[in-house]
Design a protein around this motif. Structure first.
Motif, PDB file in Angstrom:
ATOM      1  N   LEU A 199       0.828  -1.205   0.000  1.00  0.00           N
ATOM      2  CA  LEU A 199       0.000   0.000   0.000  1.00  0.00           C
ATOM      3  C   LEU A 199       0.859   1.252   0.000  1.00  0.00           C
ATOM      4  CD1 LEU A 199      -2.852  -0.920   2.549  1.00  0.00           C
ATOM      5  CD2 LEU A 199      -3.073  -0.647   0.079  1.00  0.00           C
ATOM      6  N   ALA A 200       1.886   1.270   0.846  1.00  0.00           N
ATOM      7  CA  ALA A 200       2.720   2.465   0.953  1.00  0.00           C
ATOM      8  C   ALA A 200       3.455   2.761  -0.350  1.00  0.00           C
ATOM      9  CB  ALA A 200       3.724   2.297   2.099  1.00  0.00           C
ATOM     10  N   SER A 201       3.961   1.721  -1.021  1.00  0.00           N
ATOM     11  CA  SER A 201       4.741   1.934  -2.239  1.00  0.00           C
ATOM     12  C   SER A 201       3.871   2.325  -3.429  1.00  0.00           C
ATOM     13  CB  SER A 201       5.532   0.667  -2.578  1.00  0.00           C
ATOM     14  OG  SER A 201       4.634  -0.428  -2.772  1.00  0.00           O
ATOM     15  N   SER A 202       2.609   1.881  -3.444  1.00  0.00           N
ATOM     16  CA  SER A 202       1.745   2.152  -4.598  1.00  0.00           C
ATOM     17  C   SER A 202       0.900   3.407  -4.420  1.00  0.00           C
ATOM     18  CB  SER A 202       0.829   0.951  -4.866  1.00  0.00           C
ATOM     19  OG  SER A 202       0.030   0.672  -3.727  1.00  0.00           O
ATOM     20  N   LEU A 203       0.454   3.673  -3.200  1.00  0.00           N
ATOM     21  CA  LEU A 203      -0.488   4.777  -3.003  1.00  0.00           C
ATOM     22  C   LEU A 203       0.156   6.145  -3.156  1.00  0.00           C
ATOM     23  CD1 LEU A 203      -2.770   3.489  -0.117  1.00  0.00           C
ATOM     24  CD2 LEU A 203      -3.335   3.814  -2.510  1.00  0.00           C
ATOM     25  N   LEU A 204       1.436   6.251  -2.891  1.00  0.00           N
ATOM     26  CA  LEU A 204       2.096   7.535  -3.102  1.00  0.00           C
ATOM     27  C   LEU A 204       2.052   7.905  -4.583  1.00  0.00           C
ATOM     28  CD1 LEU A 204       3.652   9.916  -1.985  1.00  0.00           C
ATOM     29  CD2 LEU A 204       5.769   8.592  -2.293  1.00  0.00           C
ATOM     30  N   THR A 205       2.299   6.916  -5.445  1.00  0.00           N
ATOM     31  CA  THR A 205       2.227   7.158  -6.888  1.00  0.00           C
ATOM     32  C   THR A 205       0.807   7.494  -7.317  1.00  0.00           C
ATOM     33  OG1 THR A 205       4.050   5.600  -7.228  1.00  0.00           O
ATOM     34  CG2 THR A 205       2.722   6.172  -9.148  1.00  0.00           C
ATOM     35  N   VAL A 206      -0.155   6.760  -6.757  1.00  0.00           N
ATOM     36  CA  VAL A 206      -1.558   7.005  -7.106  1.00  0.00           C
ATOM     37  C   VAL A 206      -1.972   8.408  -6.664  1.00  0.00           C
ATOM     38  CG1 VAL A 206      -3.934   6.293  -6.654  1.00  0.00           C
ATOM     39  CG2 VAL A 206      -2.177   4.567  -7.055  1.00  0.00           C
ATOM     40  N   ALA A 207      -1.564   8.811  -5.469  1.00  0.00           N
ATOM     41  CA  ALA A 207      -1.930  10.141  -4.965  1.00  0.00           C
ATOM     42  C   ALA A 207      -1.330  11.245  -5.829  1.00  0.00           C
ATOM     43  CB  ALA A 207      -1.476  10.291  -3.510  1.00  0.00           C
ATOM     44  N   VAL A 208      -0.066  11.081  -6.228  1.00  0.00           N
ATOM     45  CA  VAL A 208       0.581  12.083  -7.086  1.00  0.00           C
ATOM     46  C   VAL A 208      -0.128  12.150  -8.434  1.00  0.00           C
ATOM     47  CG1 VAL A 208       2.699  12.666  -8.304  1.00  0.00           C
ATOM     48  CG2 VAL A 208       2.799  11.906  -5.925  1.00  0.00           C
ATOM     49  N   PHE A 209      -0.491  10.977  -8.977  1.00  0.00           N
ATOM     50  CA  PHE A 209      -1.205  10.955 -10.256  1.00  0.00           C
ATOM     51  C   PHE A 209      -2.555  11.646 -10.134  1.00  0.00           C
ATOM     52  CE2 PHE A 209      -4.526   8.730 -12.703  1.00  0.00           C
ATOM     53  CZ  PHE A 209      -4.153   9.108 -13.983  1.00  0.00           C
ATOM     54  N   ALA A 210      -3.272  11.377  -9.044  1.00  0.00           N
ATOM     55  CA  ALA A 210      -4.593  12.000  -8.849  1.00  0.00           C
ATOM     56  C   ALA A 210      -4.466  13.513  -8.740  1.00  0.00           C
ATOM     57  CB  ALA A 210      -5.255  11.417  -7.602  1.00  0.00           C
ATOM     58  N   LEU A 211      -3.458  13.979  -8.015  1.00  0.00           N
ATOM     59  CA  LEU A 211      -3.253  15.421  -7.872  1.00  0.00           C
ATOM     60  C   LEU A 211      -2.887  16.067  -9.207  1.00  0.00           C
ATOM     61  CD1 LEU A 211      -1.316  15.567  -4.477  1.00  0.00           C
ATOM     62  CD2 LEU A 211      -3.573  16.523  -4.937  1.00  0.00           C
ATOM     63  N   SER A 212      -2.055  15.387  -9.991  1.00  0.00           N
ATOM     64  CA  SER A 212      -1.693  15.942 -11.301  1.00  0.00           C
ATOM     65  C   SER A 212      -2.903  15.993 -12.223  1.00  0.00           C
ATOM     66  CB  SER A 212      -0.586  15.101 -11.936  1.00  0.00           C
ATOM     67  OG  SER A 212      -1.042  13.782 -12.205  1.00  0.00           O
ATOM     68  N   THR A 213      -3.827  15.023 -12.088  1.00  0.00           N
ATOM     69  CA  THR A 213      -5.051  15.042 -12.887  1.00  0.00           C
ATOM     70  C   THR A 213      -5.923  16.235 -12.515  1.00  0.00           C
ATOM     71  OG1 THR A 213      -5.015  12.622 -13.025  1.00  0.00           O
ATOM     72  CG2 THR A 213      -7.088  13.715 -13.552  1.00  0.00           C
ATOM     73  N   VAL A 214      -6.017  16.512 -11.220  1.00  0.00           N
ATOM     74  CA  VAL A 214      -6.817  17.647 -10.769  1.00  0.00           C
ATOM     75  C   VAL A 214      -6.203  18.952 -11.243  1.00  0.00           C
ATOM     76  CG1 VAL A 214      -7.594  18.908  -8.737  1.00  0.00           C
ATOM     77  CG2 VAL A 214      -7.780  16.437  -8.803  1.00  0.00           C
ATOM     78  N   VAL A 215      -4.876  19.061 -11.181  1.00  0.00           N
ATOM     79  CA  VAL A 215      -4.213  20.272 -11.658  1.00  0.00           C
ATOM     80  C   VAL A 215      -4.462  20.455 -13.156  1.00  0.00           C
ATOM     81  CG1 VAL A 215      -1.977  21.379 -12.021  1.00  0.00           C
ATOM     82  CG2 VAL A 215      -2.466  20.248  -9.861  1.00  0.00           C
ATOM     83  N   GLY A 216      -4.419  19.364 -13.903  1.00  0.00           N
ATOM     84  CA  GLY A 216      -4.735  19.441 -15.323  1.00  0.00           C
ATOM     85  C   GLY A 216      -6.165  19.866 -15.575  1.00  0.00           C
ATOM     86  N   ALA A 217      -7.082  19.402 -14.704  1.00  0.00           N
ATOM     87  CA  ALA A 217      -8.488  19.799 -14.826  1.00  0.00           C
ATOM     88  C   ALA A 217      -8.646  21.293 -14.556  1.00  0.00           C
ATOM     89  CB  ALA A 217      -9.348  18.985 -13.859  1.00  0.00           C
ATOM     90  N   PHE A 218      -7.882  21.817 -13.594  1.00  0.00           N
ATOM     91  CA  PHE A 218      -7.918  23.255 -13.324  1.00  0.00           C
ATOM     92  C   PHE A 218      -7.517  24.040 -14.576  1.00  0.00           C
ATOM     93  CE2 PHE A 218      -6.841  22.659  -8.541  1.00  0.00           C
ATOM     94  CZ  PHE A 218      -8.093  22.110  -8.355  1.00  0.00           C
ATOM     95  N   SER A 219      -6.430  23.614 -15.196  1.00  0.00           N
ATOM     96  CA  SER A 219      -5.933  24.313 -16.382  1.00  0.00           C
ATOM     97  C   SER A 219      -6.932  24.219 -17.533  1.00  0.00           C
ATOM     98  CB  SER A 219      -4.585  23.718 -16.791  1.00  0.00           C
ATOM     99  OG  SER A 219      -4.110  24.328 -17.969  1.00  0.00           O
ATOM    100  N   ALA A 220      -7.524  23.031 -17.725  1.00  0.00           N
ATOM    101  CA  ALA A 220      -8.484  22.849 -18.809  1.00  0.00           C
ATOM    102  C   ALA A 220      -9.726  23.693 -18.589  1.00  0.00           C
ATOM    103  CB  ALA A 220      -8.851  21.365 -18.929  1.00  0.00           C
ATOM    104  N   ALA A 221     -10.223  23.708 -17.355  1.00  0.00           N
ATOM    105  CA  ALA A 221     -11.423  24.496 -17.057  1.00  0.00           C
ATOM    106  C   ALA A 221     -11.155  25.978 -17.219  1.00  0.00           C
ATOM    107  CB  ALA A 221     -11.897  24.194 -15.637  1.00  0.00           C
ATOM    108  N   SER A 222      -9.981  26.420 -16.813  1.00  0.00           N
ATOM    109  CA  SER A 222      -9.656  27.840 -16.908  1.00  0.00           C
ATOM    110  C   SER A 222      -9.536  28.290 -18.357  1.00  0.00           C
ATOM    111  CB  SER A 222      -8.351  28.129 -16.157  1.00  0.00           C
ATOM    112  OG  SER A 222      -8.012  29.485 -16.239  1.00  0.00           O
ATOM    113  N   SER A 223      -8.947  27.455 -19.207  1.00  0.00           N
ATOM    114  CA  SER A 223      -8.724  27.852 -20.598  1.00  0.00           C
ATOM    115  C   SER A 223      -9.961  27.658 -21.462  1.00  0.00           C
ATOM    116  CB  SER A 223      -7.553  27.059 -21.186  1.00  0.00           C
ATOM    117  OG  SER A 223      -7.830  25.665 -21.147  1.00  0.00           O
ATOM    118  N   ALA A 224     -10.752  26.635 -21.194  1.00  0.00           N
ATOM    119  CA  ALA A 224     -11.913  26.335 -22.037  1.00  0.00           C
ATOM    120  C   ALA A 224     -13.179  27.029 -21.562  1.00  0.00           C
ATOM    121  CB  ALA A 224     -12.146  24.827 -22.097  1.00  0.00           C
ATOM    122  N   THR A 225     -13.261  27.357 -20.282  1.00  0.00           N
ATOM    123  CA  THR A 225     -14.480  27.998 -19.765  1.00  0.00           C
ATOM    124  C   THR A 225     -14.144  29.356 -19.160  1.00  0.00           C
ATOM    125  OG1 THR A 225     -14.266  26.769 -17.667  1.00  0.00           O
ATOM    126  CG2 THR A 225     -15.650  25.791 -19.391  1.00  0.00           C
TER     127      THR A 225
END
Length: 408
Positions: free
Chosen positions: A60-86
């Motif tokens: 869990l410890a070795s995999s969830l850190l990667t998953v959490a970073v990926f989830a955060l990067s997805t949210v940051v990408g969503a922020f950028s997409a929403a800001s530019s498209a809307t």
């Protein structure tokens, strides 16, 4: 809405709050497993070696850190997409998306749970009973992580997209409309005509995010005052524009107490300001018609969304319990111009958009009598703009057919 409830709502929308809460819960879970072990019977049905639980925690410890970073990067990408498209004004709503925050919080909390559990096992803090309790809790955390991961996979397919952003803004606006219908005029008396009394202004400029009418009522009762609130949530307050006018004796201490009933910020707040939602939806529709995006279909979708919201608008006709506080109702003309005027200005040459706006205004005028005069005035302004912007005779003819109801 009370000041405490308003602040709690703002706190829940902060991206750091839920991860911090889940991280604290994760640490407490490991501590609870240690404490419960003290009350376990001496003889257990079976025992677990320390490496059995530790192996699961390490995975869990070795995999969830990667998953959490990926989830955060997805949210940051969503922020950028929403800001530019809307519009950037929609980004705080995406940041406050509880489903996204919950998934990220589970990943971070489970990661921290695994780290603390591994430290406890490596230090030999757990007895046989403690390892058993920790194993049961680890299985529960594992189920929670898998469930959250499945939900997250479904959520990332929509977050940040134009349709999702429109839906998020619509939901926030509908909540604000519901709050306004439950507490019309901020539970105060209706202000008729011009307010009288001593003007009191804010010391610094900013948007009114919250007005605690109950606290103002309490001060007014204690000091025999009548207070007319001139700056509802959403108003841009400055030192030269009065927040309120007060009839009665007001000293410096009382003035500060009255000003403390208002919360000012750099941005408008969706929860207490229904007009802000219409403004943001108007920005999304207006941007969709820009040369860089050229998507009138999105503008039409937003117009249909606003039509639904306007039909849910409840006129502020009832007075509330705060009888010493006066508040003016929101003006229908202001509400309609917030949304329709920018689109009419930039989309007057697009017949599909103009026709849909005229149909929307016709629906609002027919179904909401309080908005009828304002809807007709806005429609006439739209027709004048379209007549100057459209060049094709067929477009002008179609526009006039859609506007037949104005003078009927």
């Amino acid at each position: 809405m009370s000041y405490l409830r308003f602040k709690l709502g703002q706190l829940l929308q902060r991206m750091w709050f839920l991860p911090a809460a889940f991280s604290l819960a994760a640490v407490l879970t490991v501590v609870v497993a240690y404490v419960l072990a003290r009350f376990a019977p001496d003889e257990l049905p079976f025992v677990l070696p320390s490496n059995a639980v530790q192996s699961i925690l390490q995975i869990l410890a070795s995999s969830l850190l990667t998953v959490a970073v990926f989830a955060l990067s997805t949210v940051v990408g969503a922020f950028s997409a929403a800001s530019s498209a809307t519009t950037p004004r929609a980004v705080p709503l995406i940041a406050g998306d509880l489903q996204a925050q919950t998934s990220i919080s589970v990943f971070i909390g489970a990661f921290l749970y695994s780290i603390v559990g591994i430290i406890g096992l490596s230090a030999g803090l757990y007895s046989d009973a403690g390892r058993l309790f920790l194993f049961v809790m680890t299985i529960g955390v594992l189920v929670l992580v898998v469930t959250s991961l499945i939900r997250w996979i479904g959520h990332i397919s929509a977050i940040g997209r134009v349709g999702h952003t429109i839906g998020v803004v619509e939901t926030a606006t509908r909540r604000s409309l519901l709050s306004m219908s439950e507490h019309p005029l901020l539970d105060c008396r209706r202000l008729e005509g011009d307010a009288e009394g001593e003007p009191i202004s804010a010391a610094r400029p900013g948007y009114v995010q919250h007005c605690d009418a109950r606290a103002i009522q309490k001060l007014a009762e204690e000091h025999e005052l009548t207070v007319a609130v001139l700056a509802r949530p959403g108003t841009y307050a400055t030192p030269v524009r009065a927040l309120m006018r007060v009839q009665g004796q007001v000293d410096e201490e009382l003035r500060d107490a009255l000003l403390d009933c208002f919360v000012l910020g750099d941005q408008r707040a969706y929860d207490t300001d229904p007009r802000f939602g219409f403004i943001v939806l108007g920005e999304i529709a207006d941007k969709a018609m820009s040369a860089s995006i050229n998507d009138p279909g999105t503008a039409i979708v937003v117009i249909d969304t606003v039509t639904r919201l306007l039909l849910e608008w409840e006129d502020e006709t009832k007075s509330g319990e705060n009888d010493r506080v006066l508040v003016a109702p929101l003006l229908p003309r202001d509400v309609l111009e917030d949304f329709y005027r920018p689109i009419a200005r930039d989309g007057a040459q697009i017949i599909e958009v103009v026709a849909r706006m005229l149909k929307s205004l016709e629906t609002v005028a027919a179904c909401k009598p309080g908005f009828a005069d304002a809807a007709i005035a806005v429609a006439r302004d739209l027709v004048r703009r379209a007549e100057k912007a459209m060049e094709a005779d067929s477009d002008l003819a179609a526009m006039r057919r859609a506007a037949h109801w104005i003078d009927s």
